[in-house]
Design an enzyme around this catalytic site. Structure first.
Site, PDB file in Angstrom:
ATOM      1  N   SER A 248       0.827  -1.218   0.000  1.00 24.46           N
ATOM      2  CA  SER A 248       0.000   0.000   0.000  1.00 24.46           C
ATOM      3  C   SER A 248       0.858   1.262   0.000  1.00 24.46           C
ATOM      4  O   SER A 248       0.341   2.366   0.015  1.00 24.46           O
ATOM      5  CB  SER A 248      -0.932   0.001   1.217  1.00 24.46           C
ATOM      6  OG  SER A 248      -0.191  -0.097   2.412  1.00 24.46           O
TER       7      SER A 248
ATOM      8  N   ASN B 268      -1.720  -2.271  13.072  1.00 24.84           N
ATOM      9  CA  ASN B 268      -3.179  -2.121  13.091  1.00 24.84           C
ATOM     10  C   ASN B 268      -3.615  -0.880  13.868  1.00 24.84           C
ATOM     11  O   ASN B 268      -4.484  -0.129  13.413  1.00 24.84           O
ATOM     12  CB  ASN B 268      -3.836  -3.379  13.666  1.00 24.84           C
ATOM     13  CG  ASN B 268      -3.593  -4.590  12.780  1.00 24.84           C
ATOM     14  OD1 ASN B 268      -3.071  -4.444  11.676  1.00 24.84           O
ATOM     15  ND2 ASN B 268      -3.951  -5.770  13.259  1.00 24.84           N
TER      16      ASN B 268
ATOM     17  N   THR C  89     -40.365  26.230  -9.430  1.00 27.79           N
ATOM     18  CA  THR C  89     -40.651  24.886  -8.940  1.00 27.79           C
ATOM     19  C   THR C  89     -40.892  24.079 -10.207  1.00 27.79           C
ATOM     20  O   THR C  89     -41.446  24.614 -11.187  1.00 27.79           O
ATOM     21  CB  THR C  89     -41.896  24.836  -8.028  1.00 27.79           C
ATOM     22  OG1 THR C  89     -43.025  25.280  -8.776  1.00 27.79           O
ATOM     23  CG2 THR C  89     -41.744  25.724  -6.794  1.00 27.79           C
ATOM     24  N   HIS C  90     -40.454  22.849 -10.212  1.00 25.25           N
ATOM     25  CA  HIS C  90     -40.548  21.995 -11.417  1.00 25.25           C
ATOM     26  C   HIS C  90     -39.834  22.639 -12.612  1.00 25.25           C
ATOM     27  O   HIS C  90     -40.182  22.369 -13.754  1.00 25.25           O
ATOM     28  CB  HIS C  90     -42.008  21.718 -11.790  1.00 25.25           C
ATOM     29  CG  HIS C  90     -42.861  21.306 -10.634  1.00 25.25           C
ATOM     30  ND1 HIS C  90     -43.021  19.998 -10.248  1.00 25.25           N
ATOM     31  CD2 HIS C  90     -43.564  22.044  -9.723  1.00 25.25           C
ATOM     32  CE1 HIS C  90     -43.812  19.939  -9.180  1.00 25.25           C
ATOM     33  NE2 HIS C  90     -44.141  21.171  -8.838  1.00 25.25           N
TER      34      HIS C  90
ATOM     35  N   SER D 181     -14.563  25.570 -27.797  1.00 27.60           N
ATOM     36  CA  SER D 181     -14.677  24.321 -28.541  1.00 27.60           C
ATOM     37  C   SER D 181     -13.622  24.335 -29.631  1.00 27.60           C
ATOM     38  O   SER D 181     -13.311  25.382 -30.204  1.00 27.60           O
ATOM     39  CB  SER D 181     -16.069  24.229 -29.155  1.00 27.60           C
ATOM     40  OG  SER D 181     -16.051  23.351 -30.261  1.00 27.60           O
TER      41      SER D 181
ATOM     42  N   LYS E 173     -18.430  28.867 -29.231  1.00 29.98           N
ATOM     43  CA  LYS E 173     -18.758  28.235 -27.955  1.00 29.98           C
ATOM     44  C   LYS E 173     -17.962  28.766 -26.765  1.00 29.98           C
ATOM     45  O   LYS E 173     -16.775  29.033 -26.857  1.00 29.98           O
ATOM     46  CB  LYS E 173     -18.516  26.718 -28.038  1.00 29.98           C
ATOM     47  CG  LYS E 173     -19.529  25.954 -28.867  1.00 29.98           C
ATOM     48  CD  LYS E 173     -20.945  26.032 -28.331  1.00 29.98           C
ATOM     49  CE  LYS E 173     -21.166  25.139 -27.132  1.00 29.98           C
ATOM     50  NZ  LYS E 173     -21.232  23.732 -27.464  1.00 29.98           N
TER      51      LYS E 173
ATOM     52  N   ASN F 153     -17.976  27.180 -23.019  1.00 31.94           N
ATOM     53  CA  ASN F 153     -18.578  26.098 -22.236  1.00 31.94           C
ATOM     54  C   ASN F 153     -18.321  26.258 -20.738  1.00 31.94           C
ATOM     55  O   ASN F 153     -17.201  26.563 -20.342  1.00 31.94           O
ATOM     56  CB  ASN F 153     -18.043  24.751 -22.702  1.00 31.94           C
ATOM     57  CG  ASN F 153     -18.395  24.475 -24.149  1.00 31.94           C
ATOM     58  OD1 ASN F 153     -19.461  24.867 -24.622  1.00 31.94           O
ATOM     59  ND2 ASN F 153     -17.482  23.844 -24.861  1.00 31.94           N
TER      60      ASN F 153
ATOM     61  N   GLU G 154     -19.688  22.065 -14.839  1.00 32.34           N
ATOM     62  CA  GLU G 154     -20.005  20.743 -15.395  1.00 32.34           C
ATOM     63  C   GLU G 154     -19.127  19.667 -14.768  1.00 32.34           C
ATOM     64  O   GLU G 154     -19.584  18.569 -14.435  1.00 32.34           O
ATOM     65  CB  GLU G 154     -19.783  20.728 -16.907  1.00 32.34           C
ATOM     66  CG  GLU G 154     -20.848  21.459 -17.690  1.00 32.34           C
ATOM     67  CD  GLU G 154     -20.505  21.480 -19.174  1.00 32.34           C
ATOM     68  OE1 GLU G 154     -20.919  20.575 -19.893  1.00 32.34           O
ATOM     69  OE2 GLU G 154     -19.778  22.405 -19.595  1.00 32.34           O
TER      70      GLU G 154
ATOM     71  N   LYS H 165      -8.065   3.401   1.787  1.00 35.82           N
ATOM     72  CA  LYS H 165      -7.292   4.628   1.593  1.00 35.82           C
ATOM     73  C   LYS H 165      -7.512   5.321   0.267  1.00 35.82           C
ATOM     74  O   LYS H 165      -7.690   6.547   0.222  1.00 35.82           O
ATOM     75  CB  LYS H 165      -5.810   4.337   1.811  1.00 35.82           C
ATOM     76  CG  LYS H 165      -5.523   4.192   3.280  1.00 35.82           C
ATOM     77  CD  LYS H 165      -4.209   3.554   3.568  1.00 35.82           C
ATOM     78  CE  LYS H 165      -4.264   2.812   4.875  1.00 35.82           C
ATOM     79  NZ  LYS H 165      -5.196   1.661   4.864  1.00 35.82           N
TER      80      LYS H 165
HETATM   81  N1  ARG Z   1      -1.081  -1.295   5.183  1.00 32.87           N
HETATM   82  C1  ARG Z   1      -2.014  -1.768   6.156  1.00 32.87           C
HETATM   83  C2  ARG Z   1      -3.361  -1.056   5.993  1.00 32.87           C
HETATM   84  O1  ARG Z   1      -3.399  -0.113   5.303  1.00 32.87           O
HETATM   85  C3  ARG Z   1      -1.497  -1.514   7.529  1.00 32.87           C
HETATM   86  C4  ARG Z   1      -1.992  -2.476   8.525  1.00 32.87           C
HETATM   87  C5  ARG Z   1      -1.485  -3.814   8.196  1.00 32.87           C
HETATM   88  N2  ARG Z   1      -1.790  -4.745   9.189  1.00 32.87           N
HETATM   89  C6  ARG Z   1      -1.732  -6.069   8.963  1.00 32.87           C
HETATM   90  N3  ARG Z   1      -2.021  -6.840   9.945  1.00 32.87           N
HETATM   91  N4  ARG Z   1      -1.391  -6.561   7.806  1.00 32.87           N
HETATM   92  O2  ARG Z   1      -4.353  -1.453   6.527  1.00 32.87           O
END
Ligand code: ARG
Length: 466
Positions: A34, A121, A166-167, A288, A294, A296, A301, A336
Protein backbone atom coordinates in the site's frame (compact mmCIF):
# COMPACT_ATOMS: atom_id res chain seq x y z
CA UNK A 1 3.21 -17.15 -12.43
CA UNK A 2 4.85 -17.79 -9.15
CA UNK A 3 8.20 -16.36 -8.29
CA UNK A 4 8.93 -18.68 -5.36
CA UNK A 5 12.45 -19.36 -4.28
CA UNK A 6 14.11 -20.44 -1.07
CA UNK A 7 14.70 -17.56 1.28
CA UNK A 8 18.05 -15.96 1.83
CA UNK A 9 18.72 -13.42 4.58
CA UNK A 10 18.95 -10.54 2.12
CA UNK A 11 15.66 -10.94 0.33
CA UNK A 12 13.25 -11.88 3.11
CA UNK A 13 10.94 -9.20 4.42
CA UNK A 14 12.61 -8.63 7.74
CA UNK A 15 9.35 -7.63 9.48
CA UNK A 16 8.07 -11.22 9.51
CA UNK A 17 10.94 -13.25 8.01
CA UNK A 18 11.28 -15.37 11.12
CA UNK A 19 8.21 -17.48 10.50
CA UNK A 20 8.54 -17.84 6.75
CA UNK A 21 10.52 -20.38 4.77
CA UNK A 22 10.07 -18.88 1.36
CA UNK A 23 10.09 -15.36 0.06
CA UNK A 24 6.81 -13.62 -0.78
CA UNK A 25 5.76 -14.13 -4.38
CA UNK A 26 6.90 -11.07 -6.34
CA UNK A 27 3.44 -10.37 -7.69
CA UNK A 28 1.81 -10.87 -4.29
CA UNK A 29 4.34 -8.50 -2.79
CA UNK A 30 3.27 -5.75 -5.19
CA UNK A 31 -0.39 -6.75 -4.97
CA UNK A 32 -0.52 -6.47 -1.19
CA UNK A 33 1.58 -3.33 -0.88
CA UNK A 34 0.00 0.00 0.00
CA UNK A 35 3.07 2.21 0.12
CA UNK A 36 2.25 3.69 -3.30
CA UNK A 37 -0.69 5.49 -1.75
CA UNK A 38 -0.35 5.40 2.04
CA UNK A 39 2.98 7.28 1.92
CA UNK A 40 0.88 10.43 1.93
CA UNK A 41 0.36 9.80 5.67
CA UNK A 42 4.06 9.94 6.47
CA UNK A 43 3.81 13.01 8.70
CA UNK A 44 1.05 11.40 10.75
CA UNK A 45 2.94 8.12 10.95
CA UNK A 46 6.04 9.87 12.24
CA UNK A 47 4.03 11.94 14.72
CA UNK A 48 2.46 8.72 16.01
CA UNK A 49 5.88 7.12 16.40
CA UNK A 50 7.23 10.10 18.31
CA UNK A 51 4.31 9.95 20.75
CA UNK A 52 4.62 6.18 21.14
CA UNK A 53 8.38 6.35 21.76
CA UNK A 54 7.99 9.09 24.37
CA UNK A 55 5.34 7.03 26.11
CA UNK A 56 7.54 3.90 26.11
CA UNK A 57 10.29 5.96 27.70
CA UNK A 58 7.89 7.40 30.26
CA UNK A 59 6.91 3.89 31.41
CA UNK A 60 10.59 2.83 31.43
CA UNK A 61 10.32 0.35 28.56
CA UNK A 62 12.62 2.45 26.37
CA UNK A 63 15.86 4.00 27.62
CA UNK A 64 16.57 7.72 27.39
CA UNK A 65 19.38 7.05 24.91
CA UNK A 66 17.11 5.00 22.67
CA UNK A 67 14.43 7.69 22.81
CA UNK A 68 16.94 10.37 21.85
CA UNK A 69 18.18 8.26 18.95
CA UNK A 70 14.64 7.48 17.78
CA UNK A 71 13.51 11.11 17.87
CA UNK A 72 16.60 12.29 15.99
CA UNK A 73 16.23 9.44 13.50
CA UNK A 74 12.57 10.24 12.89
CA UNK A 75 13.50 13.88 12.25
CA UNK A 76 16.01 12.73 9.68
CA UNK A 77 13.52 10.38 8.01
CA UNK A 78 10.95 13.16 7.84
CA UNK A 79 13.50 15.48 6.26
CA UNK A 80 14.42 12.87 3.67
CA UNK A 81 10.79 12.33 2.74
CA UNK A 82 10.04 16.05 2.54
CA UNK A 83 13.09 16.58 0.35
CA UNK A 84 11.99 13.77 -1.98
CA UNK A 85 15.13 11.79 -1.12
CA UNK A 86 13.40 8.90 0.58
CA UNK A 87 13.58 5.58 -1.22
CA UNK A 88 10.07 4.11 -0.93
CA UNK A 89 10.18 0.36 -1.30
CA UNK A 90 7.39 -2.00 -2.33
CA UNK A 91 9.19 -4.80 -0.46
CA UNK A 92 8.61 -2.83 2.72
CA UNK A 93 4.91 -2.88 1.92
CA UNK A 94 3.52 0.22 3.54
CA UNK A 95 4.35 3.62 4.95
CA UNK A 96 4.74 2.18 8.45
CA UNK A 97 7.36 -0.43 7.59
CA UNK A 98 9.18 1.82 5.16
CA UNK A 99 9.69 4.43 7.84
CA UNK A 100 10.61 1.93 10.55
CA UNK A 101 13.09 0.13 8.30
CA UNK A 102 14.78 3.37 7.28
CA UNK A 103 14.90 4.47 10.90
CA UNK A 104 16.66 1.23 11.79
CA UNK A 105 19.13 1.72 8.94
CA UNK A 106 19.90 5.14 10.37
CA UNK A 107 20.09 4.42 14.11
CA UNK A 108 20.48 0.65 14.48
CA UNK A 109 18.91 -1.38 17.30
CA UNK A 110 17.00 1.52 18.88
CA UNK A 111 14.95 1.62 15.67
CA UNK A 112 13.96 -2.00 16.20
CA UNK A 113 12.69 -1.20 19.71
CA UNK A 114 10.19 1.39 18.49
CA UNK A 115 7.55 -1.19 17.59
CA UNK A 116 7.35 -2.51 21.18
CA UNK A 117 3.73 -2.68 22.36
CA UNK A 118 2.36 -1.50 19.05
CA UNK A 119 1.01 -2.98 15.82
CA UNK A 120 0.50 -1.61 12.36
CA UNK A 121 -3.18 -2.12 13.09
CA UNK A 122 -3.39 0.57 15.74
CA UNK A 123 -0.74 2.56 13.86
CA UNK A 124 -2.77 2.80 10.67
CA UNK A 125 -6.00 3.49 12.56
CA UNK A 126 -4.17 6.38 14.25
CA UNK A 127 -2.60 7.71 11.06
CA UNK A 128 -5.86 7.88 9.13
CA UNK A 129 -7.59 9.70 11.96
CA UNK A 130 -4.78 12.24 12.23
CA UNK A 131 -4.71 12.70 8.49
CA UNK A 132 -8.47 13.15 8.12
CA UNK A 133 -8.65 15.44 11.10
CA UNK A 134 -6.25 17.81 9.36
CA UNK A 135 -7.87 17.52 5.93
CA UNK A 136 -11.25 18.37 7.48
CA UNK A 137 -9.65 21.58 8.69
CA UNK A 138 -8.64 22.44 5.10
CA UNK A 139 -12.06 21.46 3.77
CA UNK A 140 -13.91 23.62 6.29
CA UNK A 141 -11.63 26.54 5.42
CA UNK A 142 -12.47 26.14 1.73
CA UNK A 143 -16.19 25.89 2.48
CA UNK A 144 -15.89 29.11 4.46
CA UNK A 145 -14.08 30.80 1.57
CA UNK A 146 -16.85 29.73 -0.80
CA UNK A 147 -19.45 31.02 1.66
CA UNK A 148 -17.68 34.38 1.71
CA UNK A 149 -17.86 34.46 -2.09
CA UNK A 150 -21.57 33.73 -1.91
CA UNK A 151 -22.09 36.55 0.60
CA UNK A 152 -20.32 38.96 -1.76
CA UNK A 153 -22.70 38.00 -4.57
CA UNK A 154 -25.75 38.06 -2.28
CA UNK A 155 -24.91 41.55 -1.08
CA UNK A 156 -24.41 42.83 -4.62
CA UNK A 157 -27.61 41.19 -5.86
CA UNK A 158 -29.90 41.58 -2.84
CA UNK A 159 -32.43 43.47 -4.98
CA UNK A 160 -31.94 41.65 -8.26
CA UNK A 161 -35.23 40.13 -9.30
CA UNK A 162 -35.31 36.76 -11.01
CA UNK A 163 -37.90 34.03 -11.40
CA UNK A 164 -38.04 31.46 -8.63
CA UNK A 165 -38.80 28.02 -9.94
CA UNK A 166 -40.65 24.89 -8.94
CA UNK A 167 -40.55 21.99 -11.42
CA UNK A 168 -38.20 24.33 -13.33
CA UNK A 169 -41.32 26.32 -14.24
CA UNK A 170 -41.54 29.97 -13.25
CA UNK A 171 -43.25 30.03 -9.86
CA UNK A 172 -42.80 33.30 -7.95
CA UNK A 173 -40.32 36.12 -8.23
CA UNK A 174 -37.34 35.92 -5.87
CA UNK A 175 -34.14 37.89 -5.56
CA UNK A 176 -30.87 36.48 -6.80
CA UNK A 177 -29.39 37.34 -3.41
CA UNK A 178 -31.99 35.12 -1.80
CA UNK A 179 -31.27 32.31 -4.22
CA UNK A 180 -27.55 32.22 -3.53
CA UNK A 181 -28.17 32.53 0.20
CA UNK A 182 -29.92 29.15 -0.12
CA UNK A 183 -26.56 27.79 -1.28
CA UNK A 184 -24.98 29.43 1.75
CA UNK A 185 -27.32 27.51 4.07
CA UNK A 186 -26.59 24.17 2.41
CA UNK A 187 -22.87 24.76 2.82
CA UNK A 188 -23.31 25.78 6.42
CA UNK A 189 -24.82 22.39 7.23
CA UNK A 190 -22.10 20.69 5.20
CA UNK A 191 -19.41 22.37 7.27
CA UNK A 192 -21.22 21.33 10.44
CA UNK A 193 -21.35 17.72 9.25
CA UNK A 194 -17.58 17.72 8.68
CA UNK A 195 -16.96 19.28 12.02
CA UNK A 196 -19.21 16.75 13.83
CA UNK A 197 -17.45 13.90 12.15
CA UNK A 198 -14.09 15.42 13.06
CA UNK A 199 -15.07 15.46 16.74
CA UNK A 200 -16.19 11.83 16.69
CA UNK A 201 -13.03 10.62 14.97
CA UNK A 202 -10.72 12.50 17.28
CA UNK A 203 -10.10 9.54 19.62
CA UNK A 204 -6.79 7.75 19.95
CA UNK A 205 -6.68 4.06 18.94
CA UNK A 206 -2.98 3.90 19.79
CA UNK A 207 -2.36 1.15 22.33
CA UNK A 208 -5.01 -1.18 20.93
CA UNK A 209 -1.99 -2.85 19.28
CA UNK A 210 -2.92 -5.75 16.99
CA UNK A 211 -6.39 -6.20 18.47
CA UNK A 212 -6.31 -7.05 22.17
CA UNK A 213 -4.07 -4.38 23.67
CA UNK A 214 -0.59 -5.08 25.00
CA UNK A 215 1.03 -6.57 28.07
CA UNK A 216 3.18 -3.45 28.65
CA UNK A 217 1.89 -0.95 31.20
CA UNK A 218 1.22 1.63 28.47
CA UNK A 219 -0.14 5.09 29.13
CA UNK A 220 -2.81 5.64 26.50
CA UNK A 221 -3.88 9.00 27.95
CA UNK A 222 -0.35 10.24 27.39
CA UNK A 223 -0.20 9.31 23.70
CA UNK A 224 -3.73 10.62 23.17
CA UNK A 225 -2.70 13.97 24.64
CA UNK A 226 0.58 14.10 22.70
CA UNK A 227 -1.33 13.67 19.43
CA UNK A 228 -4.09 16.14 20.26
CA UNK A 229 -6.79 13.48 20.56
CA UNK A 230 -9.68 14.03 22.96
CA UNK A 231 -9.16 10.69 24.72
CA UNK A 232 -8.15 7.09 24.08
CA UNK A 233 -10.75 4.87 22.40
CA UNK A 234 -12.54 2.47 24.75
CA UNK A 235 -12.32 -0.92 23.07
CA UNK A 236 -9.21 -2.33 21.42
CA UNK A 237 -11.09 -4.58 18.95
CA UNK A 238 -13.28 -1.72 17.79
CA UNK A 239 -10.32 0.68 17.61
CA UNK A 240 -8.34 -1.28 15.02
CA UNK A 241 -11.23 -2.53 12.93
CA UNK A 242 -13.89 0.07 12.34
CA UNK A 243 -13.63 2.60 9.57
CA UNK A 244 -16.98 4.21 10.32
CA UNK A 245 -15.24 7.56 10.77
CA UNK A 246 -13.97 7.35 7.19
CA UNK A 247 -17.43 6.37 5.97
CA UNK A 248 -18.89 9.30 7.85
CA UNK A 249 -16.35 11.60 6.26
CA UNK A 250 -17.17 10.28 2.79
CA UNK A 251 -20.83 10.64 3.52
CA UNK A 252 -20.41 14.31 4.50
CA UNK A 253 -18.36 14.70 1.31
CA UNK A 254 -21.02 13.04 -0.83
CA UNK A 255 -23.73 15.32 0.55
CA UNK A 256 -21.49 18.35 -0.05
CA UNK A 257 -20.86 17.29 -3.64
CA UNK A 258 -24.56 16.63 -4.19
CA UNK A 259 -25.15 20.21 -3.06
CA UNK A 260 -22.40 21.47 -5.34
CA UNK A 261 -23.83 19.48 -8.24
CA UNK A 262 -27.13 21.28 -7.74
CA UNK A 263 -25.38 24.65 -7.76
CA UNK A 264 -23.44 23.54 -10.84
CA UNK A 265 -26.58 22.52 -12.65
CA UNK A 266 -28.11 25.94 -11.98
CA UNK A 267 -25.01 27.75 -13.20
CA UNK A 268 -24.99 25.67 -16.38
CA UNK A 269 -28.66 26.38 -17.02
CA UNK A 270 -28.35 30.08 -16.26
CA UNK A 271 -25.32 30.45 -18.52
CA UNK A 272 -27.16 28.89 -21.47
CA UNK A 273 -28.35 31.09 -24.34
CA UNK A 274 -31.91 30.04 -23.53
CA UNK A 275 -31.80 31.45 -19.97
CA UNK A 276 -28.93 33.91 -20.33
CA UNK A 277 -29.14 35.01 -16.68
CA UNK A 278 -25.44 35.08 -15.87
CA UNK A 279 -22.01 35.40 -17.35
CA UNK A 280 -19.30 33.08 -16.07
CA UNK A 281 -15.84 34.62 -16.24
CA UNK A 282 -13.85 33.39 -19.27
CA UNK A 283 -11.13 32.00 -17.08
CA UNK A 284 -13.52 29.36 -15.73
CA UNK A 285 -14.76 28.30 -19.16
CA UNK A 286 -13.29 26.69 -22.24
CA UNK A 287 -14.01 26.95 -25.94
CA UNK A 288 -14.68 24.32 -28.54
CA UNK A 289 -12.04 23.10 -30.97
CA UNK A 290 -14.57 23.10 -33.81
CA UNK A 291 -17.29 25.63 -32.92
CA UNK A 292 -15.72 29.08 -32.65
CA UNK A 293 -18.77 30.60 -30.94
CA UNK A 294 -18.76 28.23 -27.96
CA UNK A 295 -18.03 29.17 -24.36
CA UNK A 296 -18.58 26.10 -22.24
CA UNK A 297 -19.20 26.19 -18.47
CA UNK A 298 -16.61 23.47 -17.85
CA UNK A 299 -15.95 24.12 -14.18
CA UNK A 300 -19.55 23.65 -13.00
CA UNK A 301 -20.00 20.74 -15.39
CA UNK A 302 -16.91 19.01 -14.08
CA UNK A 303 -17.93 19.56 -10.46
CA UNK A 304 -21.32 18.09 -11.32
CA UNK A 305 -19.54 15.10 -12.84
CA UNK A 306 -17.17 14.62 -9.91
CA UNK A 307 -20.17 14.06 -7.68
CA UNK A 308 -20.28 10.61 -9.26
CA UNK A 309 -16.86 9.57 -8.02
CA UNK A 310 -17.38 11.00 -4.56
CA UNK A 311 -20.71 9.17 -4.20
CA UNK A 312 -18.96 6.08 -5.58
CA UNK A 313 -16.21 6.36 -2.97
CA UNK A 314 -18.82 6.37 -0.22
CA UNK A 315 -20.39 3.21 -1.64
CA UNK A 316 -16.91 1.64 -1.89
CA UNK A 317 -16.23 2.21 1.79
CA UNK A 318 -19.67 1.04 2.89
CA UNK A 319 -19.23 -2.13 0.87
CA UNK A 320 -15.68 -2.61 2.11
CA UNK A 321 -16.84 -2.49 5.73
CA UNK A 322 -19.96 -4.58 5.30
CA UNK A 323 -19.83 -8.01 7.03
CA UNK A 324 -16.23 -7.66 8.22
CA UNK A 325 -15.79 -9.72 11.37
CA UNK A 326 -13.78 -8.23 14.24
CA UNK A 327 -11.04 -7.22 14.32
CA UNK A 328 -8.59 -5.93 11.67
CA UNK A 329 -8.82 -7.47 8.20
CA UNK A 330 -6.63 -6.65 5.25
CA UNK A 331 -9.77 -5.47 3.46
CA UNK A 332 -9.28 -2.27 5.37
CA UNK A 333 -6.21 -1.39 3.38
CA UNK A 334 -8.69 -0.64 0.59
CA UNK A 335 -10.08 2.29 2.58
CA UNK A 336 -7.29 4.63 1.59
CA UNK A 337 -7.63 5.25 -2.11
CA UNK A 338 -11.35 6.13 -2.03
CA UNK A 339 -10.69 8.25 1.03
CA UNK A 340 -7.75 10.13 -0.46
CA UNK A 341 -9.56 10.57 -3.76
CA UNK A 342 -12.49 12.04 -1.86
CA UNK A 343 -10.23 14.49 -0.04
CA UNK A 344 -8.54 15.60 -3.27
CA UNK A 345 -11.78 15.86 -5.21
CA UNK A 346 -13.61 17.79 -2.52
CA UNK A 347 -10.74 20.25 -2.07
CA UNK A 348 -10.44 20.74 -5.84
CA UNK A 349 -14.16 21.36 -6.33
CA UNK A 350 -14.32 23.78 -3.41
CA UNK A 351 -11.30 25.67 -4.60
CA UNK A 352 -12.70 26.09 -8.12
CA UNK A 353 -16.06 27.22 -6.78
CA UNK A 354 -14.64 29.59 -4.19
CA UNK A 355 -12.61 31.29 -6.94
CA UNK A 356 -15.42 31.33 -9.48
CA UNK A 357 -18.60 32.23 -7.57
CA UNK A 358 -17.72 35.83 -6.60
CA UNK A 359 -16.79 36.50 -10.23
CA UNK A 360 -20.24 35.57 -11.61
CA UNK A 361 -22.03 38.54 -13.19
CA UNK A 362 -25.81 38.82 -13.48
CA UNK A 363 -27.74 39.92 -16.54
CA UNK A 364 -30.36 41.88 -14.66
CA UNK A 365 -32.66 42.69 -17.57
CA UNK A 366 -32.90 39.09 -18.71
CA UNK A 367 -33.63 37.87 -15.21
CA UNK A 368 -36.28 40.54 -14.77
CA UNK A 369 -37.93 39.75 -18.09
CA UNK A 370 -37.99 36.06 -17.29
CA UNK A 371 -39.62 36.75 -13.92
CA UNK A 372 -42.34 38.70 -15.70
CA UNK A 373 -43.22 35.72 -17.83
CA UNK A 374 -45.18 32.84 -16.42
CA UNK A 375 -47.56 34.89 -14.21
CA UNK A 376 -45.19 34.77 -11.30
CA UNK A 377 -47.30 37.20 -9.24
CA UNK A 378 -50.47 35.10 -9.44
CA UNK A 379 -50.16 34.07 -5.79
CA UNK A 380 -49.78 37.74 -4.85
CA UNK A 381 -53.11 38.50 -6.52
CA UNK A 382 -54.75 35.64 -4.62
CA UNK A 383 -53.27 36.90 -1.32
CA UNK A 384 -54.55 40.41 -2.18
CA UNK A 385 -58.09 39.05 -2.59
CA UNK A 386 -57.82 37.12 0.68
CA UNK A 387 -56.89 40.35 2.41
CA UNK A 388 -60.10 41.76 0.92
CA UNK A 389 -62.01 38.94 2.60
CA UNK A 390 -62.38 36.44 -0.20
CA UNK A 391 -61.73 32.84 0.98
CA UNK A 392 -58.42 31.56 -0.43
CA UNK A 393 -60.00 28.83 -2.58
CA UNK A 394 -62.30 31.39 -4.24
CA UNK A 395 -59.40 33.74 -4.72
CA UNK A 396 -57.46 30.89 -6.37
CA UNK A 397 -60.32 30.49 -8.84
CA UNK A 398 -60.54 34.21 -9.64
CA UNK A 399 -56.82 34.38 -10.31
CA UNK A 400 -57.00 31.25 -12.45
CA UNK A 401 -59.49 33.03 -14.68
CA UNK A 402 -57.36 36.16 -14.85
CA UNK A 403 -54.36 34.04 -15.83
CA UNK A 404 -56.40 32.39 -18.57
CA UNK A 405 -57.20 35.84 -19.95
CA UNK A 406 -53.53 36.76 -19.75
CA UNK A 407 -52.63 33.63 -21.69
CA UNK A 408 -55.15 34.35 -24.42
CA UNK A 409 -54.25 38.06 -24.75
CA UNK A 410 -50.53 37.51 -24.37
CA UNK A 411 -50.27 39.72 -21.27
CA UNK A 412 -48.77 39.37 -17.83
CA UNK A 413 -51.22 39.97 -14.95
CA UNK A 414 -49.74 43.42 -14.33
CA UNK A 415 -50.44 44.27 -17.98
CA UNK A 416 -54.21 43.60 -17.80
CA UNK A 417 -56.34 46.71 -17.29
CA UNK A 418 -58.23 47.37 -14.10
CA UNK A 419 -61.53 46.89 -15.98
CA UNK A 420 -60.34 43.55 -17.32
CA UNK A 421 -59.35 42.39 -13.85
CA UNK A 422 -62.58 43.61 -12.27
CA UNK A 423 -64.54 41.24 -14.54
CA UNK A 424 -63.37 38.44 -12.27
CA UNK A 425 -63.97 40.08 -8.89
CA UNK A 426 -65.43 43.38 -7.76
CA UNK A 427 -63.01 43.33 -4.84
CA UNK A 428 -60.18 44.28 -7.19
CA UNK A 429 -59.29 47.98 -7.01
CA UNK A 430 -56.56 50.26 -8.37
CA UNK A 431 -54.18 49.33 -5.53
CA UNK A 432 -53.96 45.81 -7.01
CA UNK A 433 -51.07 46.96 -9.20
CA UNK A 434 -48.90 47.41 -6.11
CA UNK A 435 -48.91 43.66 -5.58
CA UNK A 436 -48.81 42.66 -9.23
CA UNK A 437 -45.37 44.19 -9.76
CA UNK A 438 -42.33 41.99 -9.22
CA UNK A 439 -40.87 44.51 -6.76
CA UNK A 440 -44.09 44.56 -4.74
CA UNK A 441 -44.16 40.79 -4.71
CA UNK A 442 -40.64 40.25 -3.37
CA UNK A 443 -40.87 43.13 -0.89
CA UNK A 444 -44.03 41.68 0.61
CA UNK A 445 -42.27 38.43 1.59
CA UNK A 446 -40.71 40.21 4.49
CA UNK A 447 -40.28 37.67 7.28
CA UNK A 448 -37.46 35.45 8.49
CA UNK A 449 -36.36 33.32 5.55
CA UNK A 450 -38.37 35.33 3.01
CA UNK A 451 -37.07 36.75 -0.27
CA UNK A 452 -37.57 40.48 0.51
CA UNK A 453 -34.31 42.42 -0.01
CA UNK A 454 -34.50 43.55 3.61
CA UNK A 455 -34.55 39.92 4.77
CA UNK A 456 -31.73 38.96 2.43
CA UNK A 457 -29.62 41.73 3.97
CA UNK A 458 -30.52 40.50 7.45
CA UNK A 459 -29.54 36.95 6.49
CA UNK A 460 -26.22 38.24 5.15
CA UNK A 461 -25.57 40.23 8.32
CA UNK A 462 -26.34 37.18 10.46
CA UNK A 463 -24.06 35.03 8.33
CA UNK A 464 -21.23 37.54 8.61
CA UNK A 465 -21.60 37.54 12.38
CA UNK A 466 -21.25 33.76 12.57
N1 ARG B 1 -1.08 -1.30 5.18
C1 ARG B 1 -2.01 -1.77 6.16
C2 ARG B 1 -3.36 -1.06 5.99
O1 ARG B 1 -3.40 -0.11 5.30
C3 ARG B 1 -1.50 -1.51 7.53
C4 ARG B 1 -1.99 -2.48 8.52
C5 ARG B 1 -1.49 -3.81 8.20
N2 ARG B 1 -1.79 -4.75 9.19
C6 ARG B 1 -1.73 -6.07 8.96
N3 ARG B 1 -2.02 -6.84 9.94
N4 ARG B 1 -1.39 -6.56 7.81
O2 ARG B 1 -4.35 -1.45 6.53
Amino acid sequence: MSDKKQKTDADTNSAWGGRFTEQTDAFVEAFTASVQFDQRMYKQDIAGSRAHAKMLNKIAVLSGDDLTAILAGLDKVEEEIRAGEFNWSIAREDVHMNIEARLTELIGDAGKRLHTGRSRNDQVATDIRLYLREQIEFIINEITRLQHGILTVAEREAETIMPGFTHLQVAQPVTFGHHVMAWYEMLKRDAERFSDCQKRMNMSPLGAAALAGTSYPIDREFTARELGFTAPTQNSLDSVSDRDFAIEFCSAAAILLVHMSRMSEELVIWASAQFDFIELPDRFCTGSSIMPQKKNPDVPELVRGKTGRVNGNLVSLLTLMKSQPLAYNKDNQEDKEPLFDTVDTVLGCLRAFADMVPAITCKHDNMYKAAKQGFSTATDLADYLVRKNLPFRDAHEVVGKAVAMGVSTGNDLSELTLTQLQQFSDKIEADVFDVLTLEGSVESRNHVGGTAPEQVRKAIALARKT
